[in-house]
Enzyme design. Structure first.
Site, PDB file in Angstrom:
ATOM      1  N   THR A  70       0.913  -0.869  -0.018  1.00 40.45           N
ATOM      2  CA  THR A  70      -0.219   0.000  -0.329  1.00 40.45           C
ATOM      3  C   THR A  70       1.201   1.186   0.043  1.00 40.45           C
ATOM      4  O   THR A  70       2.301   1.164   0.115  1.00 40.45           O
ATOM      5  CB  THR A  70      -0.953   0.141   1.477  1.00 40.45           C
ATOM      6  OG1 THR A  70       0.353  -0.518   2.346  1.00 40.45           O
ATOM      7  CG2 THR A  70      -1.881  -0.853   1.195  1.00 40.45           C
ATOM      8  N   ASP A  71       0.298   2.414   0.008  1.00 39.50           N
ATOM      9  CA  ASP A  71       1.112   3.667  -0.093  1.00 39.50           C
ATOM     10  C   ASP A  71       0.846   4.310   1.715  1.00 39.50           C
ATOM     11  O   ASP A  71       0.990   5.455   1.353  1.00 39.50           O
ATOM     12  CB  ASP A  71       0.153   4.853  -1.268  1.00 39.50           C
ATOM     13  CG  ASP A  71      -0.140   3.965  -2.794  1.00 39.50           C
ATOM     14  OD1 ASP A  71       1.341   2.912  -3.155  1.00 39.50           O
ATOM     15  OD2 ASP A  71      -0.879   3.759  -3.092  1.00 39.50           O
TER      16      ASP A  71
ATOM     17  N   SER B 147       1.060   8.863   4.691  1.00 38.79           N
ATOM     18  CA  SER B 147       0.799   8.117   3.799  1.00 38.79           C
ATOM     19  C   SER B 147       1.652   8.659   2.625  1.00 38.79           C
ATOM     20  O   SER B 147       2.002  10.052   2.488  1.00 38.79           O
ATOM     21  CB  SER B 147      -0.583   9.450   4.147  1.00 38.79           C
ATOM     22  OG  SER B 147      -1.255   9.449   2.537  1.00 38.79           O
ATOM     23  N   ARG B 148       1.606   7.721   1.443  1.00 38.08           N
ATOM     24  CA  ARG B 148       3.305   8.731   1.299  1.00 38.08           C
ATOM     25  C   ARG B 148       2.827   8.985  -0.380  1.00 38.08           C
ATOM     26  O   ARG B 148       4.186   9.727  -0.930  1.00 38.08           O
ATOM     27  CB  ARG B 148       3.837   7.413   0.659  1.00 38.08           C
ATOM     28  CG  ARG B 148       4.444   6.576   1.396  1.00 38.08           C
ATOM     29  CD  ARG B 148       5.112   5.110   1.250  1.00 38.08           C
ATOM     30  NE  ARG B 148       5.287   4.211   2.618  1.00 38.08           N
ATOM     31  CZ  ARG B 148       4.989   2.766   2.217  1.00 38.08           C
ATOM     32  NH1 ARG B 148       4.235   2.405   1.161  1.00 38.08           N
ATOM     33  NH2 ARG B 148       5.003   1.979   3.511  1.00 38.08           N
ATOM     34  N   VAL B 149       1.559   9.777  -0.905  1.00 34.62           N
ATOM     35  CA  VAL B 149       1.334   9.896  -1.925  1.00 34.62           C
ATOM     36  C   VAL B 149       0.467  11.072  -1.496  1.00 34.62           C
ATOM     37  O   VAL B 149      -0.061  11.571  -2.139  1.00 34.62           O
ATOM     38  CB  VAL B 149       0.745   8.806  -3.174  1.00 34.62           C
ATOM     39  CG1 VAL B 149       2.189   8.411  -3.813  1.00 34.62           C
ATOM     40  CG2 VAL B 149      -0.415   8.789  -3.047  1.00 34.62           C
TER      41      VAL B 149
END
Lengths: 135, 500
Positions: B336-337, B362-364
């Site tokens: 997951t991101d 939250s990476r994006v």
């Protein structure tokens, strides 16, 4: 070691006994039996023999069919079915078995090896039921 | 519809109906056990092809072996007997998809189970489909507003993102997902809630809650209950995403929730072991990573040339005693991101939603946050990080300098501010107003225990008196200097009234 499948064994037996007759065939059969016993495969002998039968049938161009119908078919109808199947599958010989099944209501069901051709009223009614439910 | 009409319609249907007769491939059942059938014959069958048993139950061929086929039975397997005929259908497993499914509860095969009648569909989607390729995608730049302050500010989610919700049992994982669905009203989003191996009573509660909140107008529930065979649990998430893809292909945005993938992995482990596939770590089969990666990869945001739709996935994973380094959690974290990490300790301390802001990322999503929110969230993150550091340190002594004390007080207010009761999503404009007041230090004089009260009052006050700021956020997603000055003034006025 990879598992040897029933089909592999059946193929081996068929190759081993091919073209043999008389005492040679007797010896070949005995050897086969010994091998199956040694590998503890005798409990699966029915399966193996079925497979051997199928392989030999294929080589000889024999097609086995099973015809189920609501009423018994007459000689002319049977002949017509066999001729049609002979042409469709390019078979040299047809070995057929005819059975009566009142549950089918009408039409017939032909089983050719792993294929089935179902023209019975029972099947059509089932299809109609699914169609109406989905509508 | 009158009686005559019914008869007339039936007659028409029957007259137009044509039964098709074609040669079909058949096999025979060799053995049946625990939802798995071994079938002989069917030599030309494809992997994942659907088969039909003689009693009408469907199955999927999973294991293609030398002389038999391993089939998982999708339905009641107690009526299948040895020697029964099995027909190959020539079709890869597919489910019906339609706009009419919105507001309905479906089973893992896409059939309605809510007693509201059949769903008329004329289209099907394959359950297993290769995810969209690189060229059809676009980077995530639109936000999904969950209505939860802690998430929208600190762990923002974008449309097309995959954000894991992870935590022990009873930490509010499902609550976050349900709140996110409830907040999608009027946000132009279709929601799909996939319930895997959940209690039917829990699902009923969720359905009722969503219906009460008016969320069933844009939500589809796909359910594989715990009383159903493992095979249903195994295909349910793929069915859910197949339905979601129908909407994405039409250019719509979809939010899909998998509740939960731990149970999905367990169902797949059961099937794999019964199919005699070799077990690996924790007895899961070797392809358990691929099981989830191919599912979650189907969440994406398409670019304009491909319709511009998106699927945002919120998978849920349940951990045992907070162990996020177990096999399935680490797998899904890496797929997951980002993840929202929920903690039991926080939950019992009264911090609800029990989001551990330090471990969650939250990476994006950051690039999808609206400008105004980004501005306040940056300071908030810093405040909270400093607070966490000082909190442990401050327990040793009381002699702290003023700056540290101020920092601690601010942190306490930030934690208090991020608390939010269940089923009460807050719209983003309101979130910005309250967080603005917090990060600018305008709440420093308000006692910690009165923060909640202050927040509710401030939102109502701003809604009535502070139209410019709200309008700016709604339209331009960012405030102007004039708007900011007015807001500051309004907060000051409200505070004066509140504290007096």
């Amino acid at each position: 070691m990879a598992k040897i499948s029933v089909q592999n064994i059946a193929q081996a037996i068929s190759d081993f006994t091919k073209g043999k007759s008389g005492s040679d065939l007797d010896i070949a059969c005995k050897e086969t039996l010994k091998f199956l016993n040694k590998k503890k495969l005798l409990n699966r002998s029915n399966e193996i023999l079925d497979s051997v039968g199928k392989i030999i049938d294929k080589e000889d161009g024999v097609v086995r069919i099973k015809v189920l119908s609501a009423k018994n078919l007459d000689g002319h109808q049977k002949k017509e079915i066999e001729e049609n199947i002979k042409q469709k599958y390019g078979a040299k010989e047809i070995v057929s078995e005819y059975m009566e099944d009142k549950e089918l209501l009408g039409g017939m069901k032909i089983i050719i090896g792993e294929e089935i051709l179902d023209t019975t009223y029972r099947n059509k009614l089932n299809q109609l039921a699914t169609h109406l439910i989905n509508k | 519809m009158t009686k005559n009409n019914i008869v007339e319609n039936l007659r028409k249907e029957i007259e137009n109906f044509k039964a098709d007769t074609k040669a079909e491939k058949i096999g025979h059942v060799v053995e049946v056990f625990d939802g798995i059938a071994k079938v002989s014959g069917l030599s030309d069958i494809k992997a994942s092809e659907m088969v039909t048993f003689s009693n009408g139950v469907e199955g999927v061929a999973l294991n293609l072996e030398d002389d038999s086929v391993g089939v998982i039975v999708l339905g009641d397997f107690s009526k299948i007997r040895e020697g029964d005929e099995v027909k190959a259908t020539g079709r890869i497993l597919e489910v019906p998809v339609s706009d009419l499914q919105i507001g309905r509860v479906l089973n893992a095969l896409g059939q309605p189970i809510d007693g509201k009648g059949v769903v008329k569909t004329d289209k099907t989607n394959p359950v297993e489909r290769v995810a969209s390729g690189v060229m059809s995608r676009q980077s995530v730049d639109q936000p999904v507003q969950t209505g939860i302050k802690a998430i929208d500010a600190l762990i923002p989610i974008g449309r097309g993102q995959r954000e894991l919700i992870i935590g022990d049992r009873q930490t509010g994982k499902t609550a976050i997902a349900i709140d996110a669905i409830l907040n999608q009203k009027g946000q132009n989003m279709i929601c799909v809630y996939v319930s895997i191996g959940q209690k039917d009573s829990k699902l009923r509660k969720i359905e009722t809650r969503l219906a009460e909140g008016g969320a069933m107008d844009y939500t589809i529930i796909v359910s594989a209950g715990s009383s159903e065979p493992a095979a249903m649990s195994y295909i349910a998430p793929y069915t859910g995403v197949a339905i979601a893809e129908h909407f994405m292909d039409a250019g719509k945005d979809v939010l899909i929730i998998y509740d939960d993938l731990s149970k999905h992995a367990v169902a797949y482990r059961e099937i794999s072991l019964l199919l005699r596939r070799p077990p690996g770590r924790e007895a899961y089969p070797g392809d358990v990573f691929y099981l989830h990666s191919r599912l979650l990869e189907r969440a994406c945001r398409k670019n304009k040339d491909y319709g511009g739709g998106s699927i945002t996935a919120l998978p849920i994973i349940e951990t045992q005693a907070g162990d996020i380094s177990a096999y399935i959690p680490t797998n899904v974290i890496s797929i997951t991101d980002g993840q929202i990490f929920l903690e039991t300790d926080l939950f019992y301390k009264g911090v609800r939603p029990a989001v551990n802001v330090g471990f969650s990322v939250s990476r994006v999503g950051g690039s999808a946050q609206i400008k105004g929110m980004k501005k306040v969230a940056g300071t908030l993150k810093l405040d909270l990080a400093q607070f966490r550091e000082l909190e442990a340190f401050s327990q040793f002594g009381s002699d702290l300098d003023d700056a540290t004390k101020r920092q601690l007080e601010r942190g306490k207010r930030a934690v208090e501010m991020l608390k939010q009761p269940q089923y009460s999503p807050i719209i983003v404009e309101h979130q910005i107003i309250t967080l603005y007041a917090l990060v600018k230090g305008l709440l420093d004089e308000v006692p910690v225990e009165k923060i909640k009260e202050f927040e509710i009052g401030l939102i109502a006050y701003a809604e009535n008196n502070e139209k410019t700021f709200l309008k700016e956020i709604r339209e331009a997603k960012m405030w102007t200097d004039a708007g900011e000055a007015e807001l500051k003034q309004a907060i000051g006025d409200f505070k004066a009234g509140f504290l007096s």
